[in-house]
Design a protein around this motif. Structure first.
Motif, PDB file in Angstrom:
ATOM      1  N   LEU A   1     -60.458 -43.031 -88.625  1.00  0.00           N
ATOM      2  CA  LEU A   1     -61.305 -44.364 -88.914  1.00  0.00           C
ATOM      3  C   LEU A   1     -61.157 -43.441 -90.158  1.00  0.00           C
ATOM      4  O   LEU A   1     -61.266 -45.021 -91.071  1.00  0.00           O
ATOM      5  N   LYS A   2     -61.339 -42.233 -90.909  1.00  0.00           N
ATOM      6  CA  LYS A   2     -60.971 -42.469 -92.547  1.00  0.00           C
ATOM      7  C   LYS A   2     -58.959 -42.742 -92.327  1.00  0.00           C
ATOM      8  O   LYS A   2     -59.880 -43.424 -94.137  1.00  0.00           O
ATOM      9  N   GLN A   3     -58.629 -42.451 -91.844  1.00  0.00           N
ATOM     10  CA  GLN A   3     -57.424 -43.388 -92.235  1.00  0.00           C
ATOM     11  C   GLN A   3     -57.160 -44.951 -92.250  1.00  0.00           C
ATOM     12  O   GLN A   3     -56.562 -46.200 -93.485  1.00  0.00           O
ATOM     13  N   LEU A   4     -57.934 -45.363 -91.255  1.00  0.00           N
ATOM     14  CA  LEU A   4     -58.280 -47.097 -91.390  1.00  0.00           C
ATOM     15  C   LEU A   4     -58.761 -47.581 -92.176  1.00  0.00           C
ATOM     16  O   LEU A   4     -58.824 -48.583 -92.726  1.00  0.00           O
ATOM     17  N   THR A   5     -59.592 -46.855 -92.478  1.00  0.00           N
ATOM     18  CA  THR A   5     -60.826 -46.773 -93.736  1.00  0.00           C
ATOM     19  C   THR A   5     -59.608 -46.970 -95.164  1.00  0.00           C
ATOM     20  O   THR A   5     -60.023 -47.467 -96.046  1.00  0.00           O
ATOM     21  N   ALA A   6     -59.192 -45.703 -95.629  1.00  0.00           N
ATOM     22  CA  ALA A   6     -57.834 -45.541 -96.490  1.00  0.00           C
ATOM     23  C   ALA A   6     -57.318 -47.054 -96.609  1.00  0.00           C
ATOM     24  O   ALA A   6     -56.627 -47.343 -98.140  1.00  0.00           O
ATOM     25  N   PHE A   7     -56.270 -47.128 -95.708  1.00  0.00           N
ATOM     26  CA  PHE A   7     -55.661 -48.594 -95.474  1.00  0.00           C
ATOM     27  C   PHE A   7     -55.894 -49.920 -95.901  1.00  0.00           C
ATOM     28  O   PHE A   7     -55.759 -50.851 -96.679  1.00  0.00           O
ATOM     29  N   PHE A   8     -57.744 -50.192 -95.207  1.00  0.00           N
ATOM     30  CA  PHE A   8     -57.425 -51.162 -95.953  1.00  0.00           C
ATOM     31  C   PHE A   8     -58.616 -50.951 -97.308  1.00  0.00           C
ATOM     32  O   PHE A   8     -58.425 -52.136 -97.959  1.00  0.00           O
ATOM     33  N   GLU A   9     -58.886 -49.861 -97.576  1.00  0.00           N
ATOM     34  CA  GLU A   9     -58.991 -50.292 -99.630  1.00  0.00           C
ATOM     35  C   GLU A   9     -58.052 -49.947-100.339  1.00  0.00           C
ATOM     36  O   GLU A   9     -58.369 -49.688-101.685  1.00  0.00           O
TER      37      GLU A   9
ATOM     38  N   GLU B   1     -70.806 -43.891 -89.642  1.00  0.00           N
ATOM     39  CA  GLU B   1     -70.727 -43.703 -90.779  1.00  0.00           C
ATOM     40  C   GLU B   1     -68.889 -44.550 -91.348  1.00  0.00           C
ATOM     41  O   GLU B   1     -69.288 -46.008 -92.160  1.00  0.00           O
ATOM     42  N   TRP B   2     -68.738 -44.035 -90.997  1.00  0.00           N
ATOM     43  CA  TRP B   2     -66.555 -44.216 -91.131  1.00  0.00           C
ATOM     44  C   TRP B   2     -67.596 -45.341 -90.528  1.00  0.00           C
ATOM     45  O   TRP B   2     -66.312 -46.782 -90.869  1.00  0.00           O
ATOM     46  N   ALA B   3     -67.116 -45.796 -88.957  1.00  0.00           N
ATOM     47  CA  ALA B   3     -66.960 -47.291 -88.198  1.00  0.00           C
ATOM     48  C   ALA B   3     -67.691 -48.510 -88.966  1.00  0.00           C
ATOM     49  O   ALA B   3     -67.270 -49.734 -89.086  1.00  0.00           O
ATOM     50  N   THR B   4     -68.621 -47.993 -89.718  1.00  0.00           N
ATOM     51  CA  THR B   4     -69.761 -49.096 -90.296  1.00  0.00           C
ATOM     52  C   THR B   4     -68.947 -49.795 -91.606  1.00  0.00           C
ATOM     53  O   THR B   4     -68.646 -50.432 -91.437  1.00  0.00           O
ATOM     54  N   ARG B   5     -68.326 -48.563 -92.508  1.00  0.00           N
ATOM     55  CA  ARG B   5     -67.405 -49.033 -93.687  1.00  0.00           C
ATOM     56  C   ARG B   5     -66.277 -49.241 -93.343  1.00  0.00           C
ATOM     57  O   ARG B   5     -65.931 -50.869 -93.660  1.00  0.00           O
ATOM     58  N   LEU B   6     -65.860 -49.028 -91.426  1.00  0.00           N
ATOM     59  CA  LEU B   6     -64.237 -50.142 -91.677  1.00  0.00           C
ATOM     60  C   LEU B   6     -64.552 -51.484 -91.439  1.00  0.00           C
ATOM     61  O   LEU B   6     -63.709 -52.268 -91.597  1.00  0.00           O
TER      62      LEU B   6
ATOM     63  N   TYR C   1     -65.025 -49.360 -82.493  1.00  0.00           N
ATOM     64  CA  TYR C   1     -64.528 -48.252 -83.256  1.00  0.00           C
ATOM     65  C   TYR C   1     -64.789 -47.337 -82.859  1.00  0.00           C
ATOM     66  O   TYR C   1     -63.784 -46.361 -83.088  1.00  0.00           O
ATOM     67  N   MET C   2     -65.838 -46.633 -83.026  1.00  0.00           N
ATOM     68  CA  MET C   2     -66.159 -44.702 -82.423  1.00  0.00           C
ATOM     69  C   MET C   2     -65.443 -44.577 -81.304  1.00  0.00           C
ATOM     70  O   MET C   2     -65.467 -43.541 -80.890  1.00  0.00           O
ATOM     71  N   GLU C   3     -65.982 -45.386 -80.155  1.00  0.00           N
ATOM     72  CA  GLU C   3     -65.364 -45.451 -79.292  1.00  0.00           C
ATOM     73  C   GLU C   3     -63.696 -44.980 -79.225  1.00  0.00           C
ATOM     74  O   GLU C   3     -63.464 -44.274 -78.616  1.00  0.00           O
ATOM     75  N   ARG C   4     -63.154 -45.662 -79.502  1.00  0.00           N
ATOM     76  CA  ARG C   4     -61.999 -45.759 -79.835  1.00  0.00           C
ATOM     77  C   ARG C   4     -60.909 -44.906 -80.495  1.00  0.00           C
ATOM     78  O   ARG C   4     -59.472 -45.032 -80.340  1.00  0.00           O
TER      79      ARG C   4
END
Length: 185
Positions: A121-129, A29-34, A112-115
């Protein structure tokens, strides 16, 4: 017997409902969102570059054939080929753009899920949002234009001097341009 059959059917329904209600992988879910957050003008530019590359490949294949065509047909053939190339470029752009979502799902999301961990993933998503990144993304096309304008401005004189040098050398290799006849009055 009817009670047993009813119990079996109800159990099967409950099992089916439970299997549909199972939570999905949070990393997925988080990788897809990112990945969705990263779509934008840069991706559009990439699609245009890929379509342009495909178009250039076609041009390269047909350029020599066009030059070998009878001189009388070259102008019309060039015009017709340019029209077809424009159609091809537009179609290639649409085709590639139409494949972005599937390629993202098949390649980027698993990468993204592998790395990255779920927390990353949550932190990266927060950054892009974040509002700052959204503002940055909105300003990027204008910032690129400002940079390109300055780059062209500061390199123009040197490029013109180098072009002059090239033209002088090319004239020595190919020979001077044919003299232009003065226009009749």
């Amino acid at each position: 017997m009817k009670k047993i059959l009813t119990a079996v059917v109800m159990a099967a329904c409950a099992l089916t409902a439970t299997s549909h209600a199972q939570p999905t992988d949070p990393k997925l879910e988080w990788a897809t969102r990112l990945v969705a957050l990263q779509q934008g003008p840069d991706l559009d530019s990439l699609v245009e570059q890929l379509a342009g590359s495909a178009t250039q490949d076609l041009i390269g294949g047909w350029e020599s054939r066009l030059e070998s065509a009878p001189k009388a047909k070259q102008a019309k053939a060039t015009e017709d080929l340019n029209a077809e190339l424009a159609k091809f470029a537009a179609d290639a752009n649409k085709i590639i753009a139409g494949k972005v979502a599937q390629a993202s799902k098949d390649a980027l999301v698993p990468a993204y899920m592998e790395r990255f961990t779920l927390d990353e993933l949550k932190q990266l998503t927060a950054f892009f949002e974040s509002p700052a990144v959204k503002k940055y993304k909105a300003a990027t096309p204008e910032l690129v234009n400002v940079f390109v304008k300055k780059l062209v401005e500061t390199s123009k004189t040197d490029i013109q001097a180098r072009a002059k040098q090239f033209n002088e050398t090319a004239e020595k290799i190919v020979g001077p341009a044919p003299a232009v006849k003065p226009a009749k009055k």
